[in-house]
Design a protein around this motif. Sequence first.
Motif, PDB file in Angstrom:
ATOM      1  N   LEU A   1       0.831  -1.200   0.000  1.00 16.30           N
ATOM      2  CA  LEU A   1       0.000   0.000   0.000  1.00 16.30           C
ATOM      3  C   LEU A   1       0.869   1.256   0.000  1.00 16.30           C
ATOM      4  N   LYS A   2       0.596   2.173  -0.922  1.00 15.13           N
ATOM      5  CA  LYS A   2       1.380   3.408  -1.022  1.00 15.13           C
ATOM      6  C   LYS A   2       0.902   4.458  -0.020  1.00 15.13           C
ATOM      7  N   ALA A   3      -0.387   4.501   0.248  1.00 11.04           N
ATOM      8  CA  ALA A   3      -0.926   5.488   1.181  1.00 11.04           C
ATOM      9  C   ALA A   3      -0.599   5.103   2.621  1.00 11.04           C
ATOM     10  N   ARG A   4      -0.695   6.062   3.525  1.00 13.59           N
ATOM     11  CA  ARG A   4      -0.500   5.775   4.948  1.00 13.59           C
ATOM     12  C   ARG A   4      -1.662   4.915   5.447  1.00 13.59           C
ATOM     13  N   SER A   5      -1.357   4.009   6.365  1.00 14.48           N
ATOM     14  CA  SER A   5      -2.392   3.103   6.870  1.00 14.48           C
ATOM     15  C   SER A   5      -2.492   3.227   8.383  1.00 14.48           C
ATOM     16  N   PHE A   6      -3.734   3.135   8.876  1.00 12.26           N
ATOM     17  CA  PHE A   6      -4.005   3.248  10.309  1.00 12.26           C
ATOM     18  C   PHE A   6      -5.023   2.187  10.711  1.00 12.26           C
TER      19      PHE A   6
ATOM     20  N   MET B   1      -3.735  -8.862  14.142  1.00 15.98           N
ATOM     21  CA  MET B   1      -2.670  -8.986  13.153  1.00 15.98           C
ATOM     22  C   MET B   1      -2.823  -7.943  12.050  1.00 15.98           C
ATOM     23  N   ILE B   2      -4.057  -7.667  11.637  1.00 11.18           N
ATOM     24  CA  ILE B   2      -4.279  -6.617  10.650  1.00 11.18           C
ATOM     25  C   ILE B   2      -3.871  -5.268  11.222  1.00 11.18           C
ATOM     26  N   ALA B   3      -4.249  -5.011  12.481  1.00  3.14           N
ATOM     27  CA  ALA B   3      -3.898  -3.732  13.104  1.00  3.14           C
ATOM     28  C   ALA B   3      -2.387  -3.538  13.138  1.00  3.14           C
ATOM     29  N   MET B   4      -1.637  -4.584  13.466  1.00  2.62           N
ATOM     30  CA  MET B   4      -0.192  -4.457  13.596  1.00  2.62           C
ATOM     31  C   MET B   4       0.521  -4.434  12.253  1.00  2.62           C
ATOM     32  N   ALA B   5      -0.234  -4.634  11.155  1.00  2.00           N
ATOM     33  CA  ALA B   5       0.337  -4.498   9.819  1.00  2.00           C
ATOM     34  C   ALA B   5       0.126  -3.098   9.256  1.00  2.00           C
ATOM     35  N   THR B   6      -0.453  -2.179  10.061  1.00  2.00           N
ATOM     36  CA  THR B   6      -0.635  -0.797   9.625  1.00  2.00           C
ATOM     37  C   THR B   6       0.466   0.090  10.199  1.00  2.00           C
ATOM     38  N   ASP B   7       0.534   1.319   9.705  1.00  2.00           N
ATOM     39  CA  ASP B   7       1.594   2.237  10.135  1.00  2.00           C
ATOM     40  C   ASP B   7       1.398   2.719  11.571  1.00  2.00           C
ATOM     41  N   ALA B   8       0.141   2.866  11.998  1.00  2.00           N
ATOM     42  CA  ALA B   8      -0.123   3.365  13.353  1.00  2.00           C
ATOM     43  C   ALA B   8      -1.460   2.836  13.834  1.00  2.00           C
ATOM     44  N   ILE B   9      -1.567   2.661  15.156  1.00  2.00           N
ATOM     45  CA  ILE B   9      -2.773   2.105  15.778  1.00  2.00           C
ATOM     46  C   ILE B   9      -3.332   3.124  16.764  1.00  2.00           C
ATOM     47  N   TYR B  10      -4.656   3.272  16.754  1.00  2.00           N
ATOM     48  CA  TYR B  10      -5.352   4.094  17.745  1.00  2.00           C
ATOM     49  C   TYR B  10      -6.427   3.234  18.412  1.00  2.00           C
ATOM     50  N   MET B  11      -6.648   3.484  19.698  1.00  2.00           N
ATOM     51  CA  MET B  11      -7.590   2.686  20.486  1.00  2.00           C
ATOM     52  C   MET B  11      -8.793   3.528  20.890  1.00  2.00           C
ATOM     53  N   ALA B  12      -9.980   2.916  20.861  1.00  2.00           N
ATOM     54  CA  ALA B  12     -11.158   3.537  21.460  1.00  2.00           C
ATOM     55  C   ALA B  12     -11.020   3.468  22.983  1.00  2.00           C
ATOM     56  N   PRO B  13     -11.767   4.291  23.726  1.00  2.00           N
ATOM     57  CA  PRO B  13     -11.594   4.304  25.195  1.00  2.00           C
ATOM     58  C   PRO B  13     -11.770   2.938  25.845  1.00  2.00           C
TER      59      PRO B  13
END
Length: 716
Positions: free
Chosen positions: A334-339, A352-364
């Motif tokens: 993927l060329k675009a940034r991934s989150f 595993m999908i989350a950890m294959a992205t550039d950055a992770i954010y969590m809901a409360p």
Amino acid sequence: MQFLRFLLPVCLGVLSVTGFAAPLTGQMARVGVTDSDIEDLRRWREMRQWMDEAIAQGAEGLILDINVTQSRAQAALSLAEEITRLKVKTKAYVNTSAIGGGALLALACDEIWMAPGSRIGAAPPKVTADEALSPKAQDTLLAESLAVLKAGARSLCKLKGHRPEIADAFVDRDKGLVLGATTLADKGELLLLDADTAVQPIEGKPLLARGIVPNVEALAKAAMPEGKLLVLNGVWYEQRLKKAEEAKPTSPVAAKPEVPAPSVISHSQSFAGKVVIIPVGQDDLIIPARFEFMKRTLGRCNHDGAEAVIFELDTPGGLAWDTISLMMKDLQGLKARSFAFVNTRAISAGAMIAMATDAIYMAPASAIGASTPVSGDGTPLAEAERAKNNSAFMGMARTVVREKGHDVRIIEGMIDMDRGLSINGQVIIPKGEIVTLDSAQATMLIDGKPLLARGIVKSIEEIKQRESLKGEVITAEPTGFERIAIWVTRYAAILILIGLAGGYLEMQTPGFGLPGFVSVAAFALFFFGHYVAGSLAGQETMVVAAIFILGVVLIGVELLAAPGTILPGVVGFVCVMVALVYAMSGWEVVVPEGGSAGGFNLGAYAAGLRSFALGVTGAAVLITLLCVWLPDLRPFRTLILQASAGGTLEDAPAMQAAIRARAGDTGTARSALRPYGTIDIGGRLVEAMVEGGYLQSGTSVRVREIRGEKIIVEAV
């Protein structure tokens, strides 16, 4: 006139704010929660409708009147997460008991209050015993459930201001609970608090509950002295709907301003410069067609030049090999940034999908982790197979995680429960527990850097602001053909059932009729859907179709041309099975880090084999029912000439001749019996059949037995 047209909507808005459109302003809403409300999802959805309607009508707060004694905590976790999202003040009133799932619902509320003599706690995971599983496999299954449940419960406590260590002690009997000099639960026992203990002050604040009140009415009165307590139930909801229907104006007065809905893509809309949202929900990672949809969406993002891709995750997991393929091929390209936005669960394949992205954010109130591979039916693997799969998955996932800048020790602990998670001597998750992080743990700072996630956010808009994304937010949704593919792959067993049953009935009737058309349509839709889903591609589509047709022809030979030979039928059945299972599974060869190709993996075909078995079993049952009941149905009885010709079917000469036949009578076959045909017995022509083979015309035969209206013969 123009001024009045402007003024009227404004006045209506003011009336709405002042209460004319909010009849529940100044009232507290109460809803009772029992064990059946937690275990029955349909019942819970009904209650959520009541809550949503009360909140929409302006209710000031919501009281959960909890009387739960034995419901499963796992079933209540997702329901508790829904309670945290309500836009009003929530209070839990523990009326006699909040045990198991009831404890989690209480932790999801802003305040907890106790009735005299009530109890709260003891919410361990419950795993059904299975004698087919080894003790090690049972322990693994329990550890997975415990890790997910504990992380979810901790998130609820941290979000609502309760003590997280209480959640641990509620869920995990090995934790115990000691606060200051007070031992509340010894190791080896679950924490269960009575009302007096739950409200006692520890370190300057109540242990868990705000206080003890005699009843719900007293709690509502204390919260709103001038307010009223509204009881939510089915009668109230029906009355609300009826009043709303009666209050509808007979003619439009003014156009109500519409709240802009999230943008959804059309088939031709460009992704150029956009922030593309890919939702990943409850069942999305168990349907191969959804993976194909995600791959195509990522491909379009590359082609059109999207600004960013955000995976919004709320999933318990899914197909491991498809997830690895998505991680290693499509997300890496993927060329675009991934989150990844974990809202609210990214468990197993979702992590595993989350950890294959550039950055992770969590809901409360969210959790991520528990990625231990399991078999196709969800049960843990045998010890040797588990070790083999853990090694393969860690090797492949480690490559991606390291490339994205995440700590590989986290994914290793998510996959292998024997590793735990320790960073710089700090034990975050001890060995023997599968790593599952709540939102606070995932964002905790170690050496000035977040452990895994960059932060806790409540919406996609907050991610845009933090990452300085400027593009329009659009949500990717499947196109028409992709929707068909998703439907086909989800209900493949039903299409197999219809196709097999229709094909069998067609072979038992002369000519080509309705059953044949139904069968052809079912299998055509089956193969087309799986082709669109990506399970079939290129020349393999023709190969699989050829194998399937060959199988059908061989089965036809067995049933029509050479009954009793067995071999064509067996080979034909195997060909049909291979074609259908392959179409549902596809073939993926993945290469671990520094290893050889993964090769054939039976686990990748488990879902296909299960759907095929369900389809075959269902077809057998349906064929049996049709053979027993179909001739007696009214539409088919009208096809038989009876009273209109005088007499009944039994009066026909052929039937009279058949009735006079007796076991031991001899005659001659006047046509080939395959297996049915005509024989001559004493100058009477009757229909007969042979079992376990076929007979040529002219063969001498003997009546072996009379079975109802059937005459069974054998060669002399």
